[in-house]
Design a protein around this motif. Structure first.
Motif, mmCIF file in Angstrom:
data_model
loop_
_atom_site.group_PDB
_atom_site.id
_atom_site.type_symbol
_atom_site.label_atom_id
_atom_site.label_comp_id
_atom_site.label_asym_id
_atom_site.label_seq_id
_atom_site.Cartn_x
_atom_site.Cartn_y
_atom_site.Cartn_z
ATOM 1 N N VAL A 1 0.844 -1.200 0.000
ATOM 2 C CA VAL A 1 0.000 0.000 0.000
ATOM 3 C C VAL A 1 0.881 1.252 0.000
ATOM 4 C CG1 VAL A 1 -1.640 1.315 1.376
ATOM 5 C CG2 VAL A 1 -1.967 -1.126 1.062
ATOM 6 N N LEU A 2 1.986 1.204 0.745
ATOM 7 C CA LEU A 2 2.865 2.380 0.791
ATOM 8 C C LEU A 2 3.490 2.651 -0.579
ATOM 9 C CD1 LEU A 2 4.566 1.999 4.292
ATOM 10 C CD2 LEU A 2 2.698 3.522 3.591
ATOM 11 N N VAL A 3 3.847 1.579 -1.308
ATOM 12 C CA VAL A 3 4.403 1.790 -2.643
ATOM 13 C C VAL A 3 3.349 2.431 -3.548
ATOM 14 C CG1 VAL A 3 5.346 0.673 -4.678
ATOM 15 C CG2 VAL A 3 6.049 -0.090 -2.426
ATOM 16 N N ILE A 4 2.102 1.964 -3.421
ATOM 17 C CA ILE A 4 1.050 2.561 -4.237
ATOM 18 C C ILE A 4 0.825 4.013 -3.800
ATOM 19 C CG2 ILE A 4 -1.392 2.416 -4.852
ATOM 20 C CD1 ILE A 4 -1.127 -0.618 -4.701
ATOM 21 N N LEU A 5 0.999 4.260 -2.505
ATOM 22 C CA LEU A 5 0.905 5.637 -2.015
ATOM 23 C C LEU A 5 1.995 6.493 -2.659
ATOM 24 C CD1 LEU A 5 -0.491 7.572 0.012
ATOM 25 C CD2 LEU A 5 1.267 6.950 1.645
ATOM 26 N N LEU A 6 3.199 5.919 -2.782
ATOM 27 C CA LEU A 6 4.288 6.645 -3.443
ATOM 28 C C LEU A 6 3.913 6.968 -4.887
ATOM 29 C CD1 LEU A 6 7.295 7.616 -3.366
ATOM 30 C CD2 LEU A 6 7.887 5.371 -4.291
ATOM 31 N N ALA A 7 3.370 5.969 -5.590
ATOM 32 C CA ALA A 7 2.933 6.218 -6.966
ATOM 33 C C ALA A 7 1.839 7.282 -6.977
ATOM 34 C CB ALA A 7 2.421 4.919 -7.590
ATOM 35 N N GLY A 8 0.978 7.255 -5.944
ATOM 36 C CA GLY A 8 -0.076 8.261 -5.840
ATOM 37 C C GLY A 8 0.503 9.647 -5.624
ATOM 38 N N GLU A 9 1.553 9.699 -4.802
ATOM 39 C CA GLU A 9 2.231 10.991 -4.603
ATOM 40 C C GLU A 9 2.788 11.500 -5.923
ATOM 41 O OE1 GLU A 9 2.266 12.937 -1.971
ATOM 42 O OE2 GLU A 9 0.872 11.450 -1.159
ATOM 43 N N ALA A 10 3.387 10.565 -6.673
ATOM 44 C CA ALA A 10 3.909 10.956 -7.988
ATOM 45 C C ALA A 10 2.782 11.502 -8.849
ATOM 46 C CB ALA A 10 4.577 9.756 -8.658
ATOM 47 N N ALA A 11 1.621 10.849 -8.785
ATOM 48 C CA ALA A 11 0.490 11.299 -9.594
ATOM 49 C C ALA A 11 0.044 12.691 -9.168
ATOM 50 C CB ALA A 11 -0.665 10.306 -9.457
ATOM 51 N N LEU A 12 -0.032 12.917 -7.853
ATOM 52 C CA LEU A 12 -0.452 14.238 -7.375
ATOM 53 C C LEU A 12 0.579 15.306 -7.749
ATOM 54 C CD1 LEU A 12 -1.976 13.471 -3.863
ATOM 55 C CD2 LEU A 12 -3.139 14.024 -5.990
ATOM 56 N N ALA A 13 1.858 14.921 -7.670
ATOM 57 C CA ALA A 13 2.892 15.876 -8.072
ATOM 58 C C ALA A 13 2.729 16.243 -9.541
ATOM 59 C CB ALA A 13 4.275 15.274 -7.816
ATOM 60 N N MET A 14 2.393 15.241 -10.352
ATOM 61 C CA MET A 14 2.183 15.516 -11.780
ATOM 62 C C MET A 14 0.986 16.432 -11.963
ATOM 63 S SD MET A 14 2.882 11.693 -13.030
ATOM 64 C CE MET A 14 2.793 11.687 -14.794
ATOM 65 N N LEU A 15 -0.038 16.223 -11.125
ATOM 66 C CA LEU A 15 -1.229 17.079 -11.230
ATOM 67 C C LEU A 15 -0.833 18.530 -10.967
ATOM 68 C CD1 LEU A 15 -4.377 16.991 -11.493
ATOM 69 C CD2 LEU A 15 -4.439 16.964 -9.013
ATOM 70 N N HIS A 16 0.101 18.731 -10.033
ATOM 71 C CA HIS A 16 0.460 20.102 -9.685
ATOM 72 C C HIS A 16 1.440 20.717 -10.669
ATOM 73 C CE1 HIS A 16 -1.812 20.727 -6.068
ATOM 74 N NE2 HIS A 16 -1.579 19.464 -5.739
ATOM 75 N N THR A 17 2.237 19.877 -11.328
ATOM 76 C CA THR A 17 3.206 20.450 -12.278
ATOM 77 C C THR A 17 2.687 20.374 -13.701
ATOM 78 O OG1 THR A 17 4.274 18.322 -12.504
ATOM 79 C CG2 THR A 17 5.180 19.812 -10.851
ATOM 80 N N ARG A 18 1.414 20.089 -13.871
ATOM 81 C CA ARG A 18 0.910 19.876 -15.226
ATOM 82 C C ARG A 18 1.070 21.132 -16.077
ATOM 83 N NH1 ARG A 18 -5.192 21.303 -15.132
ATOM 84 N NH2 ARG A 18 -5.537 21.755 -12.951
ATOM 85 N N LYS A 19 1.246 20.885 -17.375
ATOM 86 C CA LYS A 19 1.459 21.996 -18.311
ATOM 87 C C LYS A 19 0.172 22.322 -19.052
ATOM 88 C CE LYS A 19 6.056 21.954 -17.842
ATOM 89 N NZ LYS A 19 6.187 20.800 -16.950
ATOM 90 N N THR A 20 -0.909 21.633 -18.737
ATOM 91 C CA THR A 20 -2.139 21.862 -19.482
ATOM 92 C C THR A 20 -3.171 22.494 -18.561
ATOM 93 O OG1 THR A 20 -2.763 19.648 -18.846
ATOM 94 C CG2 THR A 20 -1.882 19.915 -21.050
ATOM 95 N N PRO A 21 -3.749 23.604 -18.989
ATOM 96 C CA PRO A 21 -4.784 24.208 -18.149
ATOM 97 C C PRO A 21 -6.012 23.311 -18.065
ATOM 98 C CG PRO A 21 -4.595 25.354 -20.249
ATOM 99 C CD PRO A 21 -3.492 24.364 -20.208
ATOM 100 N N HIS A 22 -6.280 22.580 -19.147
ATOM 101 C CA HIS A 22 -7.463 21.729 -19.184
ATOM 102 C C HIS A 22 -7.122 20.368 -18.575
ATOM 103 C CE1 HIS A 22 -11.078 19.875 -20.636
ATOM 104 N NE2 HIS A 22 -10.377 18.946 -21.252
ATOM 105 N N LEU A 23 -8.033 19.864 -17.757
ATOM 106 C CA LEU A 23 -7.782 18.572 -17.127
ATOM 107 C C LEU A 23 -8.574 17.506 -17.876
ATOM 108 C CD1 LEU A 23 -6.082 17.655 -14.806
ATOM 109 C CD2 LEU A 23 -8.022 17.944 -13.293
ATOM 110 N N TYR A 24 -7.854 16.660 -18.614
ATOM 111 C CA TYR A 24 -8.524 15.629 -19.399
ATOM 112 C C TYR A 24 -9.176 14.616 -18.455
ATOM 113 C CZ TYR A 24 -9.350 12.392 -23.204
ATOM 114 O OH TYR A 24 -9.943 11.580 -24.123
#
Lengths: 521, 219, 193
Positions: free
Chosen positions: A156-179
């Motif tokens: 679960v912690l590893v998936i949490l890490l992947a989730g953190e990566a996903a959230l980080a990507m959400l914050h650094t996204r280059k697209t104003p529109h969220l697909y």
């Protein structure tokens, strides 16, 4: 349907080497190693899980087979099959594919890639240890949660890490529109770690624990696999067909209603059980209301693909994805219906439910993953699939295996349920009447396992048996472009329409006659 | 592996086009449409919501910890006497639930362990003896039709008189057996007359009971 | 960029809402009355419960009886409708959702014979010819007949091993103790509200 669709295909055709494609290629290069690692690792678990599943299936009609070994007894092989499939194959490949899609739709690189790789190794280590623990008889004893606490928590912690990566990507996204795919994936990455943590708390006992157990198990499917699967469909269908998603508002409606209703489904596994009635009623109502997100998504995806169904001939990806999307509608509507008390009275405690679970995790989610892997691998490994024929073989083995599985076991399950609810039929008669359906399931298991080995061979060949580079495939988009260049009949009088219809017919006949050699990817 | 696979080799100097040919044959992800969707979809959504709220309203039961609220009287043991069933039917049900696992559906038992009930004098003979076996069980060897069986039989004294009489009647008149009905009063008598804790042995049974009752046996 | 926070808060909010509804709320409602209930599980049966879990009996046997009028559980003689107090003191719960084999909530009433259970565990087909239950020979020791004073299983002739005795291990005995504790003999007291 929508006249703007054709123009967008042409536009895409013209902007063949546009910026975003180059950006995508760059992103692919960055995500390559980690995504390949997750896909390969998950595929290895798929093979192990298939073998276990086949053993378990055969044991139900040859009960003495391998009967001398405690490690290989049914009560241990079956849960291990589930755990390695769910937390090995489905979760790992799901995470890999999800990160790739997020990177694509948010136009940003996957962060902490070395740590994700370390995480994958940790994940594999604990999944293996947990599996051995189950075989040794140290299961935690809760369905879907058999892995001992000390092995599930690191996963679960590893998936949490992947989730953190996903959230980080959400914050650094280059697209104003969220697909829309990003919405679903963020939801999956937030929900699963929460589920994992809550289910590991030692505060549940007795029937409360049973409630928690089924809340977890249903949400693992509903809030982890389902959003990932839908995200894949929402990304790949427009990508392969070149047609835009029919409706953004419908996507959003489908998303929020899924989260609102799916969360509450768990107690429908305990209908008639020793839990307070009102919880069950709420879960049944929520299960029925799942019709809302399901029909919304089905309409949205169907309207997107309509008119491009021919594309499944050219794209194996789309073939898998369409099969999976249709299965999603089927399995979800079925789920809503079977939650209703009078239907549940019959199918509860029967093999029907096993088949239903496979319709969800296999027909829907696993087929979706196969489609995604067939799409992604050439992009991140710089190599083409060697044999379209073997991909086709894999599809038909999986699809036919699953159809046999579902038809046999669900039909058999309904018979079993009806007979079980008739007290005049001795229990042994009920058991005897299920045997032939269990046999049909073993036949399906062989087909599915064979399909998985073909899949694994395809992947292995793409990774390691590289000699001559296969020719790039002719994609559905190429076909579309080619057709766009052909002179168009002017929309005019009836006479002209008829002649143009004839000439179209003639053209397609010629195409068929010339046997346009369609290579696939 | 001593050779790094080329897909993540950073020294790869080829152009992007070459390396990621596959990405370049894609179309850009088209922007989503904004169709409102067909009307029937909203009809489905609305009716589903209606059904959901109706269902909760109708079947919520009560806000408490009680299970099985919807099944009326599920938790209350009924005081009304059930309509009397023929003893044979009562016995058939008891047999299916409690006896088949040893004596089998066909009454043939399991060789060496559980004796057959078919053509057995223990079954069709003295009803007092049969009732007492049912009430107190048997330990040790038992000889039936020349074969020895040594499975232990548990005591079924928790069953009601009607159930014991029923199952005795059932086994005396199934699979080709034919003997008279065992009356409920016989069981009640049997319970009163013989009180014991330990199961019977074959020897004790032979000491206490006659194989046939003058009035009981027809065969 | 406002969407990020709406998305994340919305997801977490809906999740926690349902989590509260389906895990915490049942705990608040169910546990107080269960704690009051006068139910004990004695030592050997608790040991046997572990063996039951370890061998995955739950994948074919449920331990929950549905009420009268819903299914035919009661008519089949599987006991009375289950209530929360039946599961007191045994964790993990083994309610189960599959009946490849019969429900076991009340197995001790239907089949109180210890010998039968041991035979049936050693190989179910010794007592039920058409059973598809797996055998559990690894819960038994096969020893030379002249080297032990313990009583072996009374196997039917075709399953006997010449010169050997089949002796149940502690695990097997504990498991049977557990099965024989699954007894709904005592009527359940009506729950107070």
């Amino acid at each position: 349907m929508n006249p703007s669709n054709t123009t967008s295909v042409q536009a895409a055709a013209v902007n063949h080497s546009e910026d975003s494609l180059e950006l995508d290629a760059k992103l692919d290069k960055r995500s390559s190693f980690i995504v390949v690692a997750f896909i390969l690792s998950g595929s290895a678990w798929l093979l192990l899980g298939s073998i276990l599943g086949t053993i378990a299936s055969f044991k139900l009609h040859i009960p003495d087979w391998l009967g001398e070994s405690a490690w290989l007894s049914f009560g241990r092989v079956r849960p291990l099959h589930l755990n390695w499939m769910a937390y090995g194959w489905a979760s790992q490949v799901g995470v890999g594919v999800s990160l790739w899609i997020l990177s694509r739709v948010l136009k940003t690189t996957i962060p902490v890639r070395p740590w994700l790789f370390v995480g994958l190794l940790v994940w594999n280590f604990f999944l293996l240890i947990g599996g051995i623990e189950i075989l040794m008889g140290h299961s935690r004893g809760l369905e879907w949660l058999e892995l001992p606490i000390y092995t599930i928590v690191p996963i679960v912690l590893v998936i949490l890490l992947a989730g953190e990566a996903a959230l980080a990507m959400l914050h650094t996204r280059k697209t104003p529109h969220l697909y829309i795919s990003a919405w679903y994936l963020i939801a999956a990455f937030i929900c699963f770690p929460l589920l994992g943590v809550v289910s590991s708390l030692p505060i549940f006992d007795g029937t409360v624990q049973a409630g928690m157990n089924w809340w977890y198990a249903h949400n693992a499917l509903g809030l982890w696999f389902t959003p990932m699967g839908l995200a894949i469909a929402y990304y790949l269908i427009p990508k392969v067909t070149g047609r835009p998603i029919y409706s953004y508002p419908l996507s959003v409606l489908g998303f929020w209603s899924l989260l609102l209703f799916y969360n509450w489904n768990g107690f429908h596994h305990l209908i008639g059980g020793p839990v307070p009635t009102w919880f069950v009623t709420i879960s049944v109502a929520a299960s029925v209301m799942m019709i809302i997100p399901v029909v919304t998504v089905a309409v949205n995806q169907h309207m997107t693909i309509i008119g491009s169904f021919e594309a499944v001939k050219y794209s194996p990806t789309l073939r898998f994805v369409v099969f999976a999307a249709m299965s999603y509608t089927f399995v979800s509507i079925q789920g809503s219906l079977q939650a209703i008390r009078s239907f549940n009275e019959v199918i509860h405690f029967t093999h029907y439910v096993i088949a239903h679970a496979h319709a969800g995790v296999y027909s829907f989610f696993t087929m979706m993953l196969f489609g995604a892997v067939y799409y992604i691998m050439p992009r991140i490994t710089n190599w083409e699939w060697h044999s379209p024929k073997l991909i086709k073989l894999h599809f038909w083995l999986s699809a036919s295996g699953m159809i046999i599985y579902l038809v046999g076991l669900q039909w058999g399950g309904i018979i079993q349920g009806l007979e079980m609810n008739n007290p005049d039929i001795p229990f042994m008669t009920v058991v005897n009447n299920t045997k032939k359906w269990l046999l049909s399931r073993s036949f399906a298991a062989i087909l599915l396992t064979a399909g998985h080995f073909v899949f694994a061979y395809n992947v292995f060949r793409l990774m390691h048996l590289r000699k001559v580079r296969p020719a790039p495939p002719v994609t559905w988009l190429d076909i579309q472009r080619q057709r766009a260049l052909e002179p168009k009949a002017e929309p005019a009088s009836l006479g002209k329409k008829v002649t143009s219809a004839f000439s179209n017919l003639n053209k397609s006949f010629k195409r068929w006659a010339n046997d346009v050699k369609v290579d696939e990817h | 592996m001593n050779q790094t696979p080329e897909f993540f080799d950073s020294s790869d100097k080829r152009s992007m086009d070459e390396i990621h040919a596959a990405a370049f044959r894609e179309a850009k992800l088209p922007e989503e449409g904004a169709e409102p969707g067909p009307v029937w979809l909203y009809v489905v959504i609305f009716s589903t919501l209606c059904f959901g709220f109706f269902y909760i309203g109708r079947y919520l039961g009560e806000i408490s910890d009680r299970p099985h609220v919807l099944e009326e009287g599920a938790m209350i043991v009924s005081n009304e006497p059930e309509p009397p069933k023929p003893l044979f039917k009562v016995g058939e049900k008891v047999y299916r639930q409690r006896c088949v696992s040893c004596h089998q559906e066909n009454g043939q038992g399991v060789e060496g362990a559980y004796p057959p009930l078919v053509q057995s004098n223990w079954v069709t003979g003295n009803p007092d003896r049969l009732v007492s076996i049912l009430l107190h069980g048997i330990n040790g060897n038992l000889t039936v039709n020349g074969k020895v069986y040594n499975g232990n039989m548990p005591a079924w004294e928790t069953l009601t008189d009607e159930q014991i009489a029923g199952v005795a009647t059932y086994i005396r008149n199934s699979w080709g057996n034919s003997a008279d009905t065992v009356q409920i009063a016989t069981v009640a008598d049997g319970r009163k007359k013989i009180t014991r804790v330990a199961p019977w042995t074959e020897q004790e049974l032979n000491d206490v009971f006659k194989p046939q009752l003058a009035s009981g046996a027809k065969k | 960029m406002i969407k990020n926070s709406i998305l994340i808060i919305g997801i977490i909010g809906l999740f926690v809402f349902a989590m509260f509804g389906l895990t915490i709320l049942p705990k608040i409602y169910i546990e107080p009355n269960v704690e009051k209930a006068d139910v004990y599980v004695w030592g050997r049966a608790a040991e046997g419960h572990k063996v039951y879990v370890s061998h995955g009996c739950i994948y074919c046997h449920s331990q929950q009886v549905r009420p009268k009028g819903f299914g035919a559980d009661i008519e089949r003689g599987w006991g009375r409708a289950s209530v929360a107090t039946d599961y007191k003191g045994l964790t993990p719960h083994q309610l189960g959702t599959m009946r490849t084999g019969p429900d076991l909530s009340n197995i001790a009433q239907r089949q109180p014979g210890r010998d039968w259970h041991l035979l049936h565990l050693y190989n179910p087909r010794t007592v039920i010819k058409e059973s598809i239950m797996p055998p559990y020979p690894f819960l038994f020791e096969i020893v030379d007949a002249d080297k032990t004073l313990k009583e072996g299983l009374k196997l039917p002739p075709e399953y006997q091993i010449p010169g050997k005795k089949v002796i149940p291990t502690d695990e097997a005995n504990a498991l049977v103790d557990y099965l024989l504790s699954l007894n709904q003999k005592d009527p359940i007291k009506p729950q107070q509200n």
